[in-house]
Design a protein around this motif. Structure first.
Motif, PDB file in Angstrom:
ATOM      1  N   TYR A  93      -0.089   6.912   4.941  1.00 21.28           N
ATOM      2  CA  TYR A  93      -0.183   5.482   5.215  1.00 21.28           C
ATOM      3  C   TYR A  93       0.388   5.099   6.582  1.00 21.28           C
ATOM      4  N   GLU A  94       1.153   5.987   7.188  1.00 20.47           N
ATOM      5  CA  GLU A  94       1.719   5.706   8.502  1.00 20.47           C
ATOM      6  C   GLU A  94       0.613   5.459   9.524  1.00 20.47           C
ATOM      7  N   SER A  95      -0.445   6.271   9.484  1.00 19.14           N
ATOM      8  CA  SER A  95      -1.539   6.105  10.441  1.00 19.14           C
ATOM      9  C   SER A  95      -2.232   4.764  10.256  1.00 19.14           C
ATOM     10  N   MET A  96      -2.360   4.307   9.001  1.00 18.95           N
ATOM     11  CA  MET A  96      -2.970   3.009   8.741  1.00 18.95           C
ATOM     12  C   MET A  96      -2.124   1.884   9.324  1.00 18.95           C
ATOM     13  N   LYS A  97      -0.805   2.076   9.262  1.00 24.20           N
ATOM     14  CA  LYS A  97       0.095   1.073   9.836  1.00 24.20           C
ATOM     15  C   LYS A  97      -0.020   1.057  11.359  1.00 24.20           C
ATOM     16  N   LEU A  98      -0.063   2.241  11.951  1.00 29.37           N
ATOM     17  CA  LEU A  98      -0.154   2.337  13.412  1.00 29.37           C
ATOM     18  C   LEU A  98      -1.472   1.767  13.933  1.00 29.37           C
ATOM     19  N   LEU A  99      -2.529   1.887  13.126  1.00 31.50           N
ATOM     20  CA  LEU A  99      -3.841   1.359  13.526  1.00 31.50           C
ATOM     21  C   LEU A  99      -3.981  -0.135  13.231  1.00 31.50           C
ATOM     22  N   GLY A 100      -2.967  -0.716  12.608  1.00 33.47           N
ATOM     23  CA  GLY A 100      -3.001  -2.142  12.313  1.00 33.47           C
ATOM     24  C   GLY A 100      -3.809  -2.504  11.080  1.00 33.47           C
ATOM     25  N   ILE A 101      -4.175  -1.486  10.270  1.00 34.74           N
ATOM     26  CA  ILE A 101      -4.929  -1.743   9.048  1.00 34.74           C
ATOM     27  C   ILE A 101      -4.038  -2.418   8.012  1.00 34.74           C
ATOM     28  N   ILE A 102      -2.772  -2.000   7.970  1.00 35.16           N
ATOM     29  CA  ILE A 102      -1.780  -2.646   7.122  1.00 35.16           C
ATOM     30  C   ILE A 102      -0.547  -2.946   7.968  1.00 35.16           C
ATOM     31  N   ASP A 103       0.234  -3.952   7.556  1.00 38.66           N
ATOM     32  CA  ASP A 103       1.455  -4.270   8.291  1.00 38.66           C
ATOM     33  C   ASP A 103       2.653  -3.562   7.653  1.00 38.66           C
ATOM     34  N   GLU A 104       3.820  -3.740   8.238  1.00 40.60           N
ATOM     35  CA  GLU A 104       5.019  -3.052   7.770  1.00 40.60           C
ATOM     36  C   GLU A 104       5.363  -3.416   6.330  1.00 40.60           C
ATOM     37  N   CYS A 105       5.182  -4.690   5.985  1.00 39.09           N
ATOM     38  CA  CYS A 105       5.510  -5.143   4.635  1.00 39.09           C
ATOM     39  C   CYS A 105       4.585  -4.486   3.605  1.00 39.09           C
ATOM     40  N   GLU A 106       3.286  -4.472   3.889  1.00 41.62           N
ATOM     41  CA  GLU A 106       2.338  -3.852   2.971  1.00 41.62           C
ATOM     42  C   GLU A 106       2.566  -2.354   2.878  1.00 41.62           C
ATOM     43  N   TYR A 107       2.940  -1.744   4.011  1.00 42.05           N
ATOM     44  CA  TYR A 107       3.231  -0.309   4.027  1.00 42.05           C
ATOM     45  C   TYR A 107       4.379   0.002   3.070  1.00 42.05           C
ATOM     46  N   LYS A 108       5.473  -0.721   3.185  1.00 47.27           N
ATOM     47  CA  LYS A 108       6.636  -0.467   2.345  1.00 47.27           C
ATOM     48  C   LYS A 108       6.333  -0.730   0.872  1.00 47.27           C
ATOM     49  N   GLU A 109       5.596  -1.801   0.591  1.00 49.45           N
ATOM     50  CA  GLU A 109       5.254  -2.125  -0.795  1.00 49.45           C
ATOM     51  C   GLU A 109       4.365  -1.034  -1.413  1.00 49.45           C
ATOM     52  N   ILE A 111       4.115   2.190  -0.503  1.00 51.23           N
ATOM     53  CA  ILE A 111       4.875   3.427  -0.689  1.00 51.23           C
ATOM     54  C   ILE A 111       5.772   3.316  -1.915  1.00 51.23           C
ATOM     55  N   GLU A 112       6.393   2.166  -2.095  1.00 54.52           N
ATOM     56  CA  GLU A 112       7.271   1.960  -3.246  1.00 54.52           C
ATOM     57  C   GLU A 112       6.468   1.972  -4.544  1.00 54.52           C
ATOM     58  N   THR A 113       5.283   1.353  -4.516  1.00 49.98           N
ATOM     59  CA  THR A 113       4.425   1.341  -5.706  1.00 49.98           C
ATOM     60  C   THR A 113       4.033   2.754  -6.105  1.00 49.98           C
ATOM     61  N   ILE A 114       3.617   3.553  -5.135  1.00 50.00           N
ATOM     62  CA  ILE A 114       3.205   4.933  -5.402  1.00 50.00           C
ATOM     63  C   ILE A 114       4.371   5.751  -5.951  1.00 50.00           C
ATOM     64  N   LYS A 115       5.541   5.586  -5.346  1.00 53.00           N
ATOM     65  CA  LYS A 115       6.720   6.319  -5.808  1.00 53.00           C
ATOM     66  C   LYS A 115       7.060   5.959  -7.248  1.00 53.00           C
ATOM     67  N   ASN A 116       7.072   4.668  -7.554  1.00 52.91           N
ATOM     68  CA  ASN A 116       7.413   4.225  -8.905  1.00 52.91           C
ATOM     69  C   ASN A 116       6.370   4.669  -9.933  1.00 52.91           C
ATOM     70  N   LEU A 117       5.122   4.739  -9.497  1.00 53.14           N
ATOM     71  CA  LEU A 117       4.039   5.092 -10.409  1.00 53.14           C
ATOM     72  C   LEU A 117       4.060   6.568 -10.782  1.00 53.14           C
ATOM     73  N   TYR A 118       4.284   7.426  -9.790  1.00 56.70           N
ATOM     74  CA  TYR A 118       4.129   8.869 -10.012  1.00 56.70           C
ATOM     75  C   TYR A 118       5.436   9.628 -10.250  1.00 56.70           C
ATOM     76  N   GLU A 119       6.506   9.148  -9.694  1.00 53.57           N
ATOM     77  CA  GLU A 119       7.769   9.883  -9.843  1.00 53.57           C
ATOM     78  C   GLU A 119       8.179   9.924 -11.304  1.00 53.57           C
ATOM     79  N   ASN A 120       8.515  11.104 -11.779  1.00 53.76           N
ATOM     80  CA  ASN A 120       8.914  11.312 -13.183  1.00 53.76           C
ATOM     81  C   ASN A 120       7.800  10.946 -14.175  1.00 53.76           C
ATOM     82  N   ASN A 121       6.549  11.099 -13.724  1.00 54.05           N
ATOM     83  CA  ASN A 121       5.416  10.813 -14.597  1.00 54.05           C
ATOM     84  C   ASN A 121       4.394  11.946 -14.492  1.00 54.05           C
TER      85      ASN A 121
END
Length: 204
Positions: A93-109, A111-121
């Motif tokens: 997702y870093e490349s999407m942020k650098l290309l302006g496809i997503i902003d910093e806030c959407e990037y962090k949200e 990444i956090e969503t993916i981590k919460n969804l898959y970690e320990n699952n």
């Protein structure tokens, strides 16, 4: 080849012409198409392990209850899902942020969503890896057919032995095998297909 013709002409090969070779560049042309396949959260967790040498394919045949097509094929491929693939989300997702496809806030949200969804699952990880790998594998077989190659999807037998033959890392789990080459015999008429009314259910 037009898509309808392509979809109808792709058939599972029963066996292959053993003297036909496939080059790395020919395989890479197919994989250039395959990399566009959809995957959960665009995590692209599918990995392909390709064997083209007679030595490797002979080992695969021995590990696969002597199914001859694994040896006669131009390449025998193991399609895997990465159990740790979700951990690569920040890089993807870093490349999407650098290309302006997503902003910093959407990037962090995200990444956090993916981590919460898959970690320990592990159950969800396994299910998504199977879904992702099957979507990718179907596109591989269609792309291969468009390039003039025949394929056959197969079960992976003796998973631990196969992982050793292909030197597959622990976190990559085999989902299916695909053999690719040139069919050595006339394709039989397609088997019975259910009418649409037997497998499509309109609910509204």
């Amino acid at each position: 080849m037009e898509f309808v013709e392509l979809a109808k002409s792709r058939r599972s090969a029963i066996n292959f012409q053993s003297d036909v070779k496939i080059t790395v560049s020919e395989l890479q042309e197919i994989f250039e198409i395959v990399k566009t396949h959809p995957s959960s959260y665009n995590l692209q967790t599918t990995h392909y392990y390709v064997a083209t040498s007679e030595e490797k394919k002979a080992q695969v045949k021995a590990a696969s209850f002597n199914q001859h097509k694994t040896l006669s094929a131009s390449a025998t491929i193991i399609v895997c899902g990465d159990r740790e693939g979700y951990k690569k989300a920040p890089d993807l997702y870093e490349s999407m942020k650098l290309l302006g496809i997503i902003d910093e806030c959407e990037y962090k949200e995200t990444i956090e969503t993916i981590k919460n969804l898959y970690e320990n699952n592990p159950t969800l990880i396994e299910e998504d890896n199977i879904r992702n790998a099957c979507l990718s594998a179907m596109l591989f077989m269609l792309a291969a057919k468009d390039k003039g190659w025949d394929t056959c999807p197969m079960h992976v037998k003796n998973v631990d032995l196969i992982k050793n033959i292909y030197n597959i890392p622990e976190n990559h789990e085999p989902v299916l095998m695909i053999t690719i080459g040139k069919s050595d015999e006339k394709i039989r008429p397609r088997g019975y297909r259910k009418p649409i009314g037997e497998f499509v259910h309109f609910v509204d």
